[in-house]
Design a protein around this motif. Structure first.
Motif, PDB file in Angstrom:
ATOM      1  N   LEU A  63      33.950  40.282  42.010  1.00  0.00           N
ATOM      2  CA  LEU A  63      33.938  39.355  40.885  1.00  0.00           C
ATOM      3  C   LEU A  63      35.305  39.303  40.210  1.00  0.00           C
ATOM      4  O   LEU A  63      35.785  38.222  39.829  1.00  0.00           O
ATOM      5  CB  LEU A  63      32.870  39.784  39.878  1.00  0.00           C
ATOM      6  N   ALA A  64      35.932  40.467  40.043  1.00  0.00           N
ATOM      7  CA  ALA A  64      37.241  40.521  39.396  1.00  0.00           C
ATOM      8  C   ALA A  64      38.288  39.733  40.181  1.00  0.00           C
ATOM      9  O   ALA A  64      39.200  39.141  39.604  1.00  0.00           O
ATOM     10  CB  ALA A  64      37.685  41.974  39.234  1.00  0.00           C
ATOM     11  N   HIS A  69      43.020  36.863  41.260  1.00  0.00           N
ATOM     12  CA  HIS A  69      43.752  38.034  40.782  1.00  0.00           C
ATOM     13  C   HIS A  69      42.870  38.851  39.842  1.00  0.00           C
ATOM     14  O   HIS A  69      41.954  38.314  39.214  1.00  0.00           O
ATOM     15  CB  HIS A  69      45.037  37.616  40.046  1.00  0.00           C
ATOM     16  N   VAL A  70      43.157  40.143  39.769  1.00  0.00           N
ATOM     17  CA  VAL A  70      42.411  41.038  38.888  1.00  0.00           C
ATOM     18  C   VAL A  70      43.182  41.152  37.580  1.00  0.00           C
ATOM     19  O   VAL A  70      44.319  41.622  37.559  1.00  0.00           O
ATOM     20  CB  VAL A  70      42.227  42.435  39.521  1.00  0.00           C
ATOM     21  N   SER A  71      42.560  40.707  36.478  1.00  0.00           N
ATOM     22  CA  SER A  71      43.251  40.700  35.183  1.00  0.00           C
ATOM     23  C   SER A  71      43.247  42.084  34.539  1.00  0.00           C
ATOM     24  O   SER A  71      42.442  42.955  34.887  1.00  0.00           O
ATOM     25  CB  SER A  71      42.593  39.691  34.239  1.00  0.00           C
ATOM     26  N   ARG A  72      44.146  42.259  33.583  1.00  0.00           N
ATOM     27  CA  ARG A  72      44.205  43.505  32.827  1.00  0.00           C
ATOM     28  C   ARG A  72      42.908  43.734  32.058  1.00  0.00           C
ATOM     29  O   ARG A  72      42.418  44.858  31.960  1.00  0.00           O
ATOM     30  CB  ARG A  72      45.385  43.432  31.854  1.00  0.00           C
ATOM     31  N   ASP A  73      42.336  42.636  31.517  1.00  0.00           N
ATOM     32  CA  ASP A  73      41.072  42.751  30.780  1.00  0.00           C
ATOM     33  C   ASP A  73      39.949  43.257  31.683  1.00  0.00           C
ATOM     34  O   ASP A  73      39.105  44.057  31.258  1.00  0.00           O
ATOM     35  CB  ASP A  73      40.670  41.398  30.192  1.00  0.00           C
ATOM     36  N   GLU A  74      39.928  42.772  32.929  1.00  0.00           N
ATOM     37  CA  GLU A  74      38.882  43.193  33.868  1.00  0.00           C
ATOM     38  C   GLU A  74      39.044  44.658  34.253  1.00  0.00           C
ATOM     39  O   GLU A  74      38.056  45.394  34.364  1.00  0.00           O
ATOM     40  CB  GLU A  74      38.916  42.288  35.100  1.00  0.00           C
ATOM     41  N   ILE A  75      40.289  45.088  34.443  1.00  0.00           N
ATOM     42  CA  ILE A  75      40.545  46.497  34.754  1.00  0.00           C
ATOM     43  C   ILE A  75      40.115  47.376  33.572  1.00  0.00           C
ATOM     44  O   ILE A  75      39.460  48.413  33.753  1.00  0.00           O
ATOM     45  CB  ILE A  75      42.033  46.723  35.071  1.00  0.00           C
ATOM     46  N   ALA A 138      32.084  39.560  34.042  1.00  0.00           N
ATOM     47  CA  ALA A 138      32.723  38.250  34.163  1.00  0.00           C
ATOM     48  C   ALA A 138      33.198  37.731  32.810  1.00  0.00           C
ATOM     49  O   ALA A 138      34.199  37.015  32.721  1.00  0.00           O
ATOM     50  CB  ALA A 138      31.763  37.258  34.802  1.00  0.00           C
ATOM     51  N   LEU A 139      32.489  38.103  31.748  1.00  0.00           N
ATOM     52  CA  LEU A 139      32.825  37.622  30.408  1.00  0.00           C
ATOM     53  C   LEU A 139      33.822  38.523  29.689  1.00  0.00           C
ATOM     54  O   LEU A 139      34.205  38.247  28.550  1.00  0.00           O
ATOM     55  CB  LEU A 139      31.552  37.519  29.560  1.00  0.00           C
TER      56      LEU A 139
END
Length: 258
Positions: A63-64, A69-75, A138-139
């Motif tokens: 999902l990330a 790309h994997v965002s900083r928020d997702e990490i 996701a949110l």
């Protein structure tokens, strides 16, 4: 309740031995009613929990990376998620490996979803909690990207959700997030409160109470653990309960409900 009935009925029909058998049968029925089919056989709990955790972190990775790309928020969200679970250093490393596995461009999630359904799919709470964790993920960066929503739709379909049922769940969880930490964080708080419970302003007080009780039951720690959600992951469900409670309290206040 049923174990008491079983004891009395067994004793009446067959004496002491019958009371013992009645207790076993009644306990089985009570556990089934409280936890569903997934909670009846505790011997499979460890396997269910293992598959559940693997699926959660692999799909979080997928999902990330859905938008490229994997965002900083997702990490940060995944790191916070692992912290909430109280994972040991060793378990964190395993979770990170699973997450990275999911981010691989050519990773096919279908076999993992098939395994999840074969081991956990008979329990509706496990299917729903998996989707709840993924929607919250996701949110985590503040909005739902079209590619993320498409992936969530695919996952939901594989979990047996029709498009309408998934849309309703997505709207509920999204609205519940506006009450994070038990605080009202939305300018349209009352509208969000109704959506968080899956009801409308036209719903009766009884319908609102029924929806609230159903959600509280779905997120109840004992029920979730009985059906196979690992104990460490209950903290996330508890947070959802707090959000539902805050939304319900706001509706009650606006309606002067008792």
């Amino acid at each position: 309740m049923f174990k008491i009935i079983g004891v009395l009925l067994g004793y009446f029909l067959f004496g002491i031995f019958g009371a013992f058998i009645g207790y076993i049968v009644g306990s089985f029925i009570d556990r089934y009613r409280a936890y569903g089919a997934g909670g009846v056989n505790p011997l499979t709990a460890a396997h269910r929990q293992s598959v559940f955790i693997e699926t959660v972190f692999i799909l979080m990775g997928k999902l990330a990376k859905a938008d490229g790309h994997v965002s900083r928020d997702e990490i940060t969200h995944v790191e916070d998620f692992m912290q909430k679970l109280g994972m040991s250093s060793e378990h964190r490393q395993v979770a990170i490996v699973l997450f990275k596995q999911g981010t691989a461009r050519d990773y096919d999630i279908k076999p993992k979803l098939n395994e999840f359904m074969s081991v956990c799919g008979h329990t509706s709470s496990l299917r729903q909690m998996l989707l709840v964790y993924l929607i919250v993920m996701a949110l985590s960066d503040g909005y739902l990207d079209a590619t993320e929503e498409s992936l969530l739709n695919d996952v939901a379909s594989n979990l047996g959700y029709d498009p309408l049922a998934f849309k309703q769940l997505l709207e509920m969880v999204s609205s519940q997030s506006h009450f994070a930490g038990g605080k009202v964080t939305s300018a349209d708080a009352l509208d969000d409160a109704y959506k968080a419970l899956g009801v409308t302003k036209e719903s009766s007080d009884q319908e609102v109470k029924r929806a609230y009780r159903k959600l509280i039951s779905q997120y109840h720690p004992d029920k979730l653990m009985g059906q196979g959600v690992p104990e460490d992951m209950i903290a996330v469900a508890t947070a959802q309960t707090q959000e539902v409670q805050t939304a319900y309290d706001l509706i009650k206040k606006s309606r002067n409900m008792t």
